[in-house]
Write a protein that holds these residues in place. Structure first.
Motif, PDB file in Angstrom:
ATOM      1  N   HIS A 161      -9.719  -8.478  -4.377  1.00 33.48           N
ATOM      2  CA  HIS A 161      -9.016  -8.443  -5.661  1.00 33.48           C
ATOM      3  C   HIS A 161      -7.710  -7.656  -5.530  1.00 33.48           C
ATOM      4  N   ALA A 162      -7.738  -6.573  -4.738  1.00 33.94           N
ATOM      5  CA  ALA A 162      -6.520  -5.789  -4.524  1.00 33.94           C
ATOM      6  C   ALA A 162      -5.482  -6.595  -3.758  1.00 33.94           C
ATOM      7  N   GLU A 182      -7.229  -3.600 -11.619  1.00 30.58           N
ATOM      8  CA  GLU A 182      -8.258  -3.017 -12.490  1.00 30.58           C
ATOM      9  C   GLU A 182      -9.629  -3.606 -12.181  1.00 30.58           C
ATOM     10  N   GLN A 183      -9.660  -4.895 -11.868  1.00 32.54           N
ATOM     11  CA  GLN A 183     -10.936  -5.519 -11.512  1.00 32.54           C
ATOM     12  C   GLN A 183     -11.448  -4.954 -10.195  1.00 32.54           C
ATOM     13  N   ALA A 184     -10.548  -4.780  -9.226  1.00 34.35           N
ATOM     14  CA  ALA A 184     -10.950  -4.207  -7.937  1.00 34.35           C
ATOM     15  C   ALA A 184     -11.579  -2.836  -8.121  1.00 34.35           C
ATOM     16  N   LEU A 185     -10.931  -1.990  -8.893  1.00 40.47           N
ATOM     17  CA  LEU A 185     -11.407  -0.618  -9.054  1.00 40.47           C
ATOM     18  C   LEU A 185     -12.648  -0.537  -9.934  1.00 40.47           C
ATOM     19  N   SER A 186     -12.854  -1.531 -10.791  1.00 43.08           N
ATOM     20  CA  SER A 186     -14.103  -1.551 -11.561  1.00 43.08           C
ATOM     21  C   SER A 186     -15.288  -1.875 -10.652  1.00 43.08           C
ATOM     22  N   ILE A 187     -15.041  -2.624  -9.585  1.00 39.46           N
ATOM     23  CA  ILE A 187     -16.104  -2.957  -8.625  1.00 39.46           C
ATOM     24  C   ILE A 187     -16.398  -1.770  -7.719  1.00 39.46           C
ATOM     25  N   ASP A 188     -15.340  -1.138  -7.203  1.00 38.43           N
ATOM     26  CA  ASP A 188     -15.507  -0.003  -6.291  1.00 38.43           C
ATOM     27  C   ASP A 188     -14.384   1.004  -6.531  1.00 38.43           C
ATOM     28  N   PRO A 189     -14.624   2.016  -7.355  1.00 38.50           N
ATOM     29  CA  PRO A 189     -13.580   2.996  -7.668  1.00 38.50           C
ATOM     30  C   PRO A 189     -13.102   3.795  -6.462  1.00 38.50           C
ATOM     31  N   SER A 190     -13.848   3.763  -5.356  1.00 33.92           N
ATOM     32  CA  SER A 190     -13.485   4.554  -4.188  1.00 33.92           C
ATOM     33  C   SER A 190     -12.947   3.711  -3.035  1.00 33.92           C
ATOM     34  N   PRO A 192     -10.431   2.478  -0.612  1.00 36.40           N
ATOM     35  CA  PRO A 192      -9.121   3.061  -0.284  1.00 36.40           C
ATOM     36  C   PRO A 192      -7.953   2.107  -0.514  1.00 36.40           C
ATOM     37  N   LEU A 193      -8.066   0.846  -0.071  1.00 35.11           N
ATOM     38  CA  LEU A 193      -6.931  -0.060  -0.211  1.00 35.11           C
ATOM     39  C   LEU A 193      -6.654  -0.375  -1.672  1.00 35.11           C
ATOM     40  N   SER A 194      -7.691  -0.571  -2.472  1.00 25.58           N
ATOM     41  CA  SER A 194      -7.488  -0.845  -3.892  1.00 25.58           C
ATOM     42  C   SER A 194      -6.797   0.322  -4.577  1.00 25.58           C
ATOM     43  N   ASN A 195      -7.236   1.530  -4.274  1.00 22.90           N
ATOM     44  CA  ASN A 195      -6.595   2.714  -4.841  1.00 22.90           C
ATOM     45  C   ASN A 195      -5.154   2.835  -4.379  1.00 22.90           C
ATOM     46  N   PHE A 196      -4.904   2.595  -3.097  1.00 24.86           N
ATOM     47  CA  PHE A 196      -3.555   2.757  -2.563  1.00 24.86           C
ATOM     48  C   PHE A 196      -2.599   1.717  -3.139  1.00 24.86           C
ATOM     49  N   TRP A 197      -2.962   0.442  -3.069  1.00 23.80           N
ATOM     50  CA  TRP A 197      -2.040  -0.583  -3.561  1.00 23.80           C
ATOM     51  C   TRP A 197      -1.849  -0.489  -5.075  1.00 23.80           C
ATOM     52  N   PHE A 198      -2.866  -0.048  -5.799  1.00 23.95           N
ATOM     53  CA  PHE A 198      -2.677   0.173  -7.234  1.00 23.95           C
ATOM     54  C   PHE A 198      -1.699   1.319  -7.466  1.00 23.95           C
ATOM     55  N   ALA A 199      -1.802   2.377  -6.669  1.00 24.92           N
ATOM     56  CA  ALA A 199      -0.870   3.500  -6.790  1.00 24.92           C
ATOM     57  C   ALA A 199       0.568   3.046  -6.553  1.00 24.92           C
TER      58      ALA A 199
END
Length: 411
Positions: A161-162, A182-190, A192-199
Motif C-alpha cells: 500500500h505504501a 493511511e491504509q498501510a499504517l492501519s495494517i501495520d503502524p510499525s 518502516p517503509l510505510s512510516n518513512f514514505w508517509f513522512a
C-alpha cells in the motif's frame, strides 16, 4: 540496554555471538554463541530472538508466541536474495538497482508465494525514473502491478500500500496517495517503509512539523534506515540546525546512503565552506540527473553559488533542456529553477509536465522556496497540481492559509 552481535561464516557454517549490555554501568548481563548453517537460518533466527526476548523478559502477545521472526518465505536462498536487494534499496544505489530487481525475480522464481519480494521489487521499480531516468509511466505501472501481486498473496501487508501511495504521489494524485499511506499504517503502524514514505509525503505536501514527527517515529522503529537519516538531516538544515544536519547526514552516509551530497552541500554553503559546497552540490545534482549532460551538476552548482553571470548560464542550461520538449522532466530541473531564483519557471514546468521524481518539493518547502510559495502564480499552481484539493481535505500546512477567495496563500 544494548544488544551487540557478530557473525562469522566458514563455508555453510555460521557462528553468531551475542551479548546484552546494561548501558548505565557497562555490565554484560548475558552472552551466548549460536551455531548453525545457511540451511537452518530461519530456525537460528528464531532461537536467537527467543533467547534475547527471554533475557529481556518481554511479554509476548499471542501471535508472537507462535513466531517471533517472520521472514516471509521458507526458502533460505530466496530470503538471502531479498536481503541483498533490500540493501540496495535502502542505500539508493542507482548502479545496482537493476541487479537488485533481478535478484528479487530469482527470489520469486524460487518461492512464487514470497509476497515481500514482490513488494520490494515494486518499490525498486518506483525509484527507477528518479535514479535511472527510466520510462515514468512504464515504471509506475509495473510498480503498481507488483504491489497488487504482493497484496493478492498477502492481503494484510502494509508495504505494498505504501508503494502504491508513493507512485500515486509521483503522479500528483495527492489525496489518493494519502489514503494509501493511511491504509498501510492501519495494517501495520510499525512498518518502516510505510512510516518513512508517509513522512516524506507529509513534508512534500508542506506539512513540515508532522513530517518531522513522522521521520522521528521512523527512526525510532529503524534507527539505521539510511534514507530516513538523510531526510531528517535535510529538515534540520531547513530549521537552521546546521551542525545537527551535518551530523545526521554524515550518519546517513556511514550506513550506506548514496544520495546525501545535495543536502550536505547546502549545509556547507550555509556554513561558508564554499569549496566543499561546490563539489557536493555539483555531485548531488548530477546524481539526480540521469540522462542529462555530464556537466549539468557543475553548471548548476556554479549558478547557485556564483555571480549573476553564472546564475544566468545555469538558468539558460535548464531552459535549453526544456526546449528539447521532454515528455517527462527530470525532477532536478524545477528544483534547480527554484533554487536559482526562477520560481515561476519552476511552477509552470511542474504544473504542465510530469516529473521523474519528487525532489522539486524539497526546494519548494525549503527556505529557498519562499519566493515560489509567495509568487502570485502559486495559488493557481496549487490548484492545478492537486495540492489545494489535499489541503481542503486535510487542512492547510503551517506555511499556508486560505484567503477570502478560497485560494491558498503561502509564505
Amino acid at each position: 540496554h544494548v544488544l551487540e552481535g557478530s557473525v562469522r561464516k566458514q563455508g555453510q557454517r555460521l557462528r553468531i555471538g551475542a551479548q546484552l549490555i546494561r548501558v548505565s554501568d557497562g555490565i554484560q548481563l548475558w552472552s551466548d554463541t549460536f551455531d548453525g548453517t545457511d540451511a537452518d537460518i530461519f530456525a537460528l533466527q528464531e532461537r536467537i530472538a527467543r533467547r534475547v526476548t527471554s533475557e529481556l523478559a518481554v511479554a509476548l502477545n499471542a501471535n508472537q508466541q507462535t513466531r517471533l521472526i517472520d521472514s516471509g518465505t521458507a526458502n533460505p536462498e530466496a530470503y538471502a536474495l531479498y536481503l541483498q536487494a533490500t540493501d540496495v534499496f535502502n542505500r539508493r544505489s542507482p548502479a545496482e538497482i537493476d541487479a537488485a530487481i533481478d535478484q528479487l525475480q530469482r527470489a520469486v522464481a524460487l518461492d512464487p508465494g514470497f509476497a515481500r519480494a514482490y513488494s520490494r521489487m515494486a518499490a525498486l521499480h518506483a525509484l527507477k525514473p528518479e535514479y535511472l531516468g527510466s520510462d515514468l509511466d512504464g515504471s509506475l505501472e509495473t510498480a503498481q502491478q507488483l504491489a497488487r501481486r504482493a497484496l493478492d498473496l498477502q492481503p494484510a501487508f502494509a508495504e505494498p500500500h505504501a508503494v502504491i501511495g508513493y507512485t500515486l504521489h509521483l503522479q500528483k494524485r495527492f489525496v489518493s496517495a494519502r489514503a494509501a499511506f493511511e491504509q498501510a499504517l492501519s495494517i501495520d503502524p510499525s512498518d518502516p517503509l510505510s512510516n518513512f514514505w508517509f513522512a516524506v509525503t507529509l513534508v512534500n505536501n508542506g506539512y513540515l512539523t508532522a513530517g518531522a514527527t513522522q521521520l522521528d517515529r521512523t527512526l525510532a522503529i529503524d534507527p539505521l534506515l539510511p534514507n530516513a537519516l538523510h531526510h531528517r538531516g535535510r529538515l534540520l538544515e531547513w530549521m537552521g540546525d546546521l551542525e545537527g544536519a551535518r551530523a545526521m547526514l554524515e550518519r546517513a552516509r556511514s550506513v550506506g546512503a548514496r544520495n546525501i551530497e545535495l543536502p550536505l552541500g547546502q549545509v556547507s554553503q550555509r556554513q561558508g565552506r564554499m569549496d566543499e559546497a561546490r563539489a557536493e552540490i555539483s555531485a548531488g545534482i548530477q546524481f539526480f540527473s540521469p540522462g542529462l549532460p555530464a556537466d549539468t551538476g557543475a553548471i548548476l552548482a556554479a549558478g547557485i553559488l556564483g555571480d549573476a553571470t553564472a546564475r544566468d548560464a545555469a538558468i539558460a542550461r535548464l531552459r535549453g533542456i526544456l526546449e528539447t520538449r521532454p515528455k517527462v522532466v527530470p525532477g532536478i530541473v524545477p528544483w534547480a529553477l527554484i533554487t536559482l531564483g526562477a520560481p515561476d519557471d519552476a511552477l509552470r514546468v511542474v504544473a504542465t509536465l510530469p516529473t521523474s521524481s519528487n525532489i522539486w518539493h524539497a526546494a519548494l518547502w525549503s527556505p529557498r522556496g519562499a519566493a515560489a510559495r509567495s509568487s502570485p502564480a502559486f495559488p493557481g499552481f496549487a490548484s492545478t497540481v492537486g495540492l489545494a484539493a489535499l489541503w481542503d481535505a486535510y487542512g492547510p500546512p503551517e506555511l499556508c492559509r486560505k484567503d477570502a477567495n478560497g485560494q491558498y496563500r503561502c509564505e
